[in-house]
Every structure is written in structure tokens, then in C-alpha cells.
Design an enzyme around this catalytic site. Structure first.
Site, PDB file in Angstrom:
ATOM      1  N   CYS A  32      -7.300  -4.388   5.992  1.00 11.66           N
ATOM      2  CA  CYS A  32      -7.774  -4.916   7.279  1.00 11.66           C
ATOM      3  C   CYS A  32      -7.561  -6.436   7.328  1.00 11.66           C
ATOM      4  O   CYS A  32      -8.049  -7.159   6.478  1.00 11.66           O
ATOM      5  CB  CYS A  32      -9.266  -4.602   7.362  1.00 11.66           C
ATOM      6  SG  CYS A  32     -10.049  -5.084   8.873  1.00 11.66           S
ATOM      7  N   GLU A  91      -6.295   4.851   8.515  1.00 11.59           N
ATOM      8  CA  GLU A  91      -7.670   4.830   7.984  1.00 11.59           C
ATOM      9  C   GLU A  91      -8.060   3.407   7.639  1.00 11.59           C
ATOM     10  O   GLU A  91      -7.233   2.621   7.185  1.00 11.59           O
ATOM     11  CB  GLU A  91      -7.732   5.682   6.716  1.00 11.59           C
ATOM     12  CG  GLU A  91      -9.120   5.786   6.129  1.00 11.59           C
ATOM     13  CD  GLU A  91      -9.246   5.339   4.675  1.00 11.59           C
ATOM     14  OE1 GLU A  91     -10.321   5.529   4.098  1.00 11.59           O
ATOM     15  OE2 GLU A  91      -8.282   4.770   4.122  1.00 11.59           O
ATOM     16  N   ARG A 111     -19.879   7.839   2.771  1.00 14.30           N
ATOM     17  CA  ARG A 111     -18.723   6.933   2.868  1.00 14.30           C
ATOM     18  C   ARG A 111     -18.160   7.043   4.280  1.00 14.30           C
ATOM     19  O   ARG A 111     -17.510   8.031   4.631  1.00 14.30           O
ATOM     20  CB  ARG A 111     -17.670   7.358   1.840  1.00 14.30           C
ATOM     21  CG  ARG A 111     -16.477   6.418   1.732  1.00 14.30           C
ATOM     22  CD  ARG A 111     -15.471   6.970   0.727  1.00 14.30           C
ATOM     23  NE  ARG A 111     -14.388   6.039   0.455  1.00 14.30           N
ATOM     24  CZ  ARG A 111     -14.434   5.076  -0.458  1.00 14.30           C
ATOM     25  NH1 ARG A 111     -15.499   4.905  -1.198  1.00 14.30           N
ATOM     26  NH2 ARG A 111     -13.412   4.266  -0.633  1.00 14.30           N
ATOM     27  N   ARG A 136     -15.753   5.907   7.352  1.00 18.09           N
ATOM     28  CA  ARG A 136     -14.447   5.299   7.538  1.00 18.09           C
ATOM     29  C   ARG A 136     -13.985   5.437   8.997  1.00 18.09           C
ATOM     30  O   ARG A 136     -14.280   6.435   9.655  1.00 18.09           O
ATOM     31  CB  ARG A 136     -13.408   6.006   6.639  1.00 18.09           C
ATOM     32  CG  ARG A 136     -13.561   5.628   5.157  1.00 18.09           C
ATOM     33  CD  ARG A 136     -13.261   4.167   4.972  1.00 18.09           C
ATOM     34  NE  ARG A 136     -13.285   3.648   3.622  1.00 18.09           N
ATOM     35  CZ  ARG A 136     -14.312   3.034   3.036  1.00 18.09           C
ATOM     36  NH1 ARG A 136     -15.467   2.941   3.647  1.00 18.09           N
ATOM     37  NH2 ARG A 136     -14.197   2.504   1.844  1.00 18.09           N
TER      38      ARG A 136
HETATM   39  C1  LIG Z   1      -7.163   1.009   1.087  1.00 17.21           C
HETATM   40  S1  LIG Z   1      -5.934   1.243  -0.099  1.00 17.21           S
HETATM   41  C2  LIG Z   1      -5.296   2.801   0.396  1.00 17.21           C
HETATM   42  C3  LIG Z   1      -5.566   3.861  -0.620  1.00 17.21           C
HETATM   43  C4  LIG Z   1      -4.969   5.218  -0.360  1.00 17.21           C
HETATM   44  N1  LIG Z   1      -5.213   5.709   0.960  1.00 17.21           N
HETATM   45  C5  LIG Z   1      -5.526   6.223  -1.383  1.00 17.21           C
HETATM   46  O1  LIG Z   1      -5.893   7.321  -1.036  1.00 17.21           O
HETATM   47  O2  LIG Z   1      -5.594   5.870  -2.573  1.00 17.21           O
HETATM   48  C6  LIG Z   1      -4.676   0.115   0.419  1.00 17.21           C
HETATM   49  C7  LIG Z   1      -3.491   0.071  -0.534  1.00 17.21           C
HETATM   50  O3  LIG Z   1      -2.482  -0.748   0.055  1.00 17.21           O
HETATM   51  C8  LIG Z   1      -1.754  -1.343  -1.017  1.00 17.21           C
HETATM   52  N2  LIG Z   1      -0.953  -2.458  -0.468  1.00 17.21           N
HETATM   53  C9  LIG Z   1      -1.408  -3.683  -0.068  1.00 17.21           C
HETATM   54  N3  LIG Z   1      -0.375  -4.429   0.369  1.00 17.21           N
HETATM   55  C10 LIG Z   1       0.745  -3.676   0.273  1.00 17.21           C
HETATM   56  C11 LIG Z   1       2.125  -3.901   0.569  1.00 17.21           C
HETATM   57  N4  LIG Z   1       2.552  -5.077   1.053  1.00 17.21           N
HETATM   58  N5  LIG Z   1       3.012  -2.896   0.359  1.00 17.21           N
HETATM   59  C12 LIG Z   1       2.597  -1.700  -0.153  1.00 17.21           C
HETATM   60  N6  LIG Z   1       1.297  -1.447  -0.469  1.00 17.21           N
HETATM   61  C13 LIG Z   1       0.382  -2.399  -0.262  1.00 17.21           C
HETATM   62  C14 LIG Z   1      -2.865  -1.772  -1.982  1.00 17.21           C
HETATM   63  O4  LIG Z   1      -2.371  -1.989  -3.286  1.00 17.21           O
HETATM   64  C15 LIG Z   1      -3.826  -0.564  -1.882  1.00 17.21           C
HETATM   65  O5  LIG Z   1      -3.577   0.375  -2.900  1.00 17.21           O
END
Ligand SMILES: C[S@@+](CC[C@H](N)C(=O)[O-])C[C@H]1O[C@@H](n2cnc3c(N)ncnc32)[C@H](O)[C@@H]1O
Length: 352
Positions: free
Chosen positions: A72, A110, A154, A156
Site C-alpha cells: 500500500c 488484496e 484478520r 483484509r
Molecule cells: C503483502 S505481500 C503479498 C503476499 C502474498 N499474497 C502471499 O500470499 O504470500 C507483498 C509482496 O510483494 C513483494 N514485492 C514488493 N515489491 C515488489 C516488486 N517491486 N516486485 C515484486 N514483488 C514485490 C514483497 O516482497 C511481498 O512479498
């Protein structure tokens, strides 16, 4: 029919597992964190692409569904008259450029509960606006893991969009019977970490909160002093989250991505014990054969970042029924007008 999806910001694949369990196929995934990528490889036997900002949208395979649990970030609107629609410089911008190029039939995004009020509601507004400009009909709702048979409170924000004009109806989502922390606890195999009796205090007459949590006590650590009245130790809010103890007869509070020491304490069979890693993964709906590799600290971070699998399974099933199957009917209908029967027209009306 088997639908193709892409798994952006894939983490450990919570979205992926839920959609695969609904017969869908992953054709592309992206994740920047090395440890998450290792876990993804171990569990799905697939290397994810890395930084999404560096990936050319034209090289992403065609797909029916785009899935993204994206970080976010605020959209700057200061000093730019067009700023309200300007998503450049944020990770949502990368979702937007993929959607413009690939036009998948459905999207599911999400984010945390407070996403809806982030930046006084601007962030959500900008995103819905951007999706609608690309042609998506959107709806959103706050869903809670505890309504999907998982004993975790939780909440969301879930946004669903469709390209065929159908507004996804969250009221059709099936709510399941609540379960309790005690239902996911491992048997005591000698590895469980218990607290000594002098390390915690139990409160008198604990009550079940509307969220399903039962705050029963706290670890004997410093309490919040500022703004705290005397004799309020029976209130959970005066104790920092890692010091709170909850009854195994209730639900568990949200697992956090910032908690790398696994300080989740439950009162069970008249003793206070820490949740095991396996129990944390169960609290997010992962099966026990899900491979946990790497340091404990990282494994706690990963699970706190994940999406709850049974919630995804229900969303996936409804997205298939409400959006994708109707899109298939429209596509089948796209034959020369003279071949169309009255039945075809009634389908057009039903879904249009
Ligand atoms: C909220 S988590 C989502 C987790 C996922 N839905 C799960 O079930 O595990 C957001 C993810 O986005 C990844 N992320 C952040 N910036 C990114 C980028 N520029 N490219 C790819 N992934 C990225 C983070 O490392 C993190 O694992």
C-alpha cells in the site's frame, strides 16, 4: 474449464494455492524477496520473476485472471492538477500497465483493512478510478479470515474487477462456521515452548469479544504508561501485542509481517504456550505438507504477509461462477447475428 492466472507480489503463493485448488493454472509469477522466492520454488517447483517494475508487460503471458496482494503506497496529488489519476511511481502503476496490455477477464486485489481509509480514502478512490478507466467494473469489501473456517481475526480489503460489466456480488460469498485456536494446535511433542507461571498474569472473568478473541492475560512486561488509567491491566489495549495472551477457546489476533520472533501466546489446558511455526501456517490455512525452509525469523515474516488460503478458495470459486463462466457465454455468443437464436439473446440480456 481451466483458467490461467498470474500471481503478482506472490509472497509464498497464498493466492496461487487458493486458485490452483479451484483448478486454475499459474502462467507467471513475480516476487522480489529472495527468501519468499526460495519458498515459492520449494513449494511450486517454479522460479518467480523478480522485480515487477523491471518486467515488460508485453512479455507476460496471456491470462484470464490477475492476482495481486500489493504493498500500500500513497498517491501524491499535491501540486499536480492531473495528480488524482496519476499512479506513476507506485507499484499499482505496474498492475495498471499489465491490465492495459493484457486485459484479463477478472482481477482480484488484496490489501490491509485500513487501505480503505488510507490517505483519507484517496488511495482506494484512485485505484477504483484507474481500474474503471481501463474498462473494469469493480466492487470491494472487507473480508475476515475467521469467516472462512480459520481461527484468526484478520480483516483484509478485497477488490474484484470484471471486464464484462458484471459487478461481483460479495453477498454470495459463503461464510463458514468459526473454528477456534484449540482446533489448530499441535499435540505436545516435547517441542512446545511454555511460559513459567511467574512470567504472566491471568485476568479475572475474561470475555469473548465480538471479533471472537478472548483476552485472558498478559506477560509481565512493561505496560503502556502514557494515557493509561490505573487498574486497567484487565484491558488488552494497555499491553503491547506481543505480550497479550489469548484463550485457545477463541480466535487469534492477526499474525503480523513485522513479528519475526513468533511472540504469539495462547492459554491452553491451563498453561501458557507459544504457537509453533506449523500452527502459524495452519492459522493462514496452509496444509502441513507446505515446505517451511530458511530461518525461523524469516518464516514468521513470510506467514504474517500472506493471504489466507481458504478465503482465496471461496473468492476463486465465486469469481469463476459469477464472472468467468458468464464471460465464456458471451464469447460463445459472439457468432454472426443470423445464427443467433432467441436463447442466445436471453444470455446477452442476463449477463449484459
Ligand atoms: C503483502 S505481500 C503479498 C503476499 C502474498 N499474497 C502471499 O500470499 O504470500 C507483498 C509482496 O510483494 C513483494 N514485492 C514488493 N515489491 C515488489 C516488486 N517491486 N516486485 C515484486 N514483488 C514485490 C514483497 O516482497 C511481498 O512479498
Amino acid at each position: 474449464m481451466s483458467y490461467k492466472f498470474i500471481d503478482l507480489f506472490a509472497g509464498i503463493g497464498g493466492f496461487r494455492t487458493g486458485f490452483e485448488n479451484n483448478g486454475c493454472n499459474c502462467v507467471f509469477s513475480s516476487e522480489i524477496d529472495e527468501h519468499a522466492r526460495e519458498m515459492y520454488k520449494a513449494n511450486y517447483n517454479e522460479e518467480t520473476s523478480k522485480d515487477i517494475t523491471q518486467i515488460d508487460e508485453k512479455k507476460i503471458p496471456n491470462h484470464d485472471i490477475l492476482l495481486a496482494g500489493f504493498p500500500c503506497q500513497p498517491f501524491s496529488i499535491a501540486g499536480d492538477k492531473k495528480g488524482f489519476n496519476d499512479t506513476r511511481g507506485t507499484l499499482f502503476f505496474d498492475i495498471e500497465r499489465i491490465l492495459k496490455e493484457k486485459k484479463p477477464k477478472a482481477i482480484i486485489l488484496e490489501n490491509v483493512k485500513h487501505f480503505k481509509s488510507h490517505d483519507s480514502g484517496n488511495t482506494l478512490k484512485v485505484i477504483l478510478n484507474a481500474l474503471e478507466n481501463i474498462g473494469y467494473t469493480t466492487s470491494w469489501k472487507i473480508l475476515n479470515a475467521k469467516d472462512f473456517g480459520v481461527p484468526q481475526n484478520r480483516e483484509r480489503t478485497i477488490i474484484v474487477g470484471s471486464l464484462n460489466g458484471i459487478k461481483f456480488d460479495f453477498n454470495k460469498i459463503e461464510i463458514k462456521q468459526s473454528s477456534f485456536i484449540k482446533d489448530i494446535l499441535e499435540d505436545d511433542n516435547g517441542q512446545i515452548e511454555y511460559l513459567n507461571e511467574d512470567e504472566y498474569t491471568l485476568i479475572e472473568s475474561p470475555k469473548r469479544q465480538p471479533s471472537g478473541l478472548i483476552f485472558v492475560g498478559y506477560r509481565n512486561k512493561n505496560i503502556r504508561i502514557k494515557g493509561t488509567r490505573e487498574n486497567t491491566n484487565h484491558l488488552s489495549r494497555v499491553h503491547k501485542q506481543p505480550n497479550r495472551i489469548y484463550s485457545s477457546d477463541g480466535t487469534h489476533p492477526t499474525l503480523s509481517s513485522g513479528e519475526s520472533a513468533g511472540r504469539y501466546f495462547v492459554y491452553h489446558n491451563e498453561r501458557v504456550r507459544k504457537l509453533t511455526l506449523k500452527e502459524c501456517y495452519r492459522l493462514m490455512g496452509f496444509q502441513d505438507d507446505f515446505k517451511l525452509i530458511g530461518s525461523k525469523a524469516k518464516l514468521y515474516n513470510r506467514i504474517g504477509n500472506s493471504i489466507v488460503v481458504p478465503m482465496v478458495e471461496e473468492i476463486a470459486s465465486q469469481v469463476k461462477e459469477q464472472i468467468l463462466s458468464k464471460t465464456d457465454k458471451i464469447i460463445k455468443c459472439k457468432k454472426p447475428m443470423k445464427q443467433m437464436s432467441l436463447f442466445d439473446f436471453s444470455i446477452y440480456n442476463e449477463v449484459g
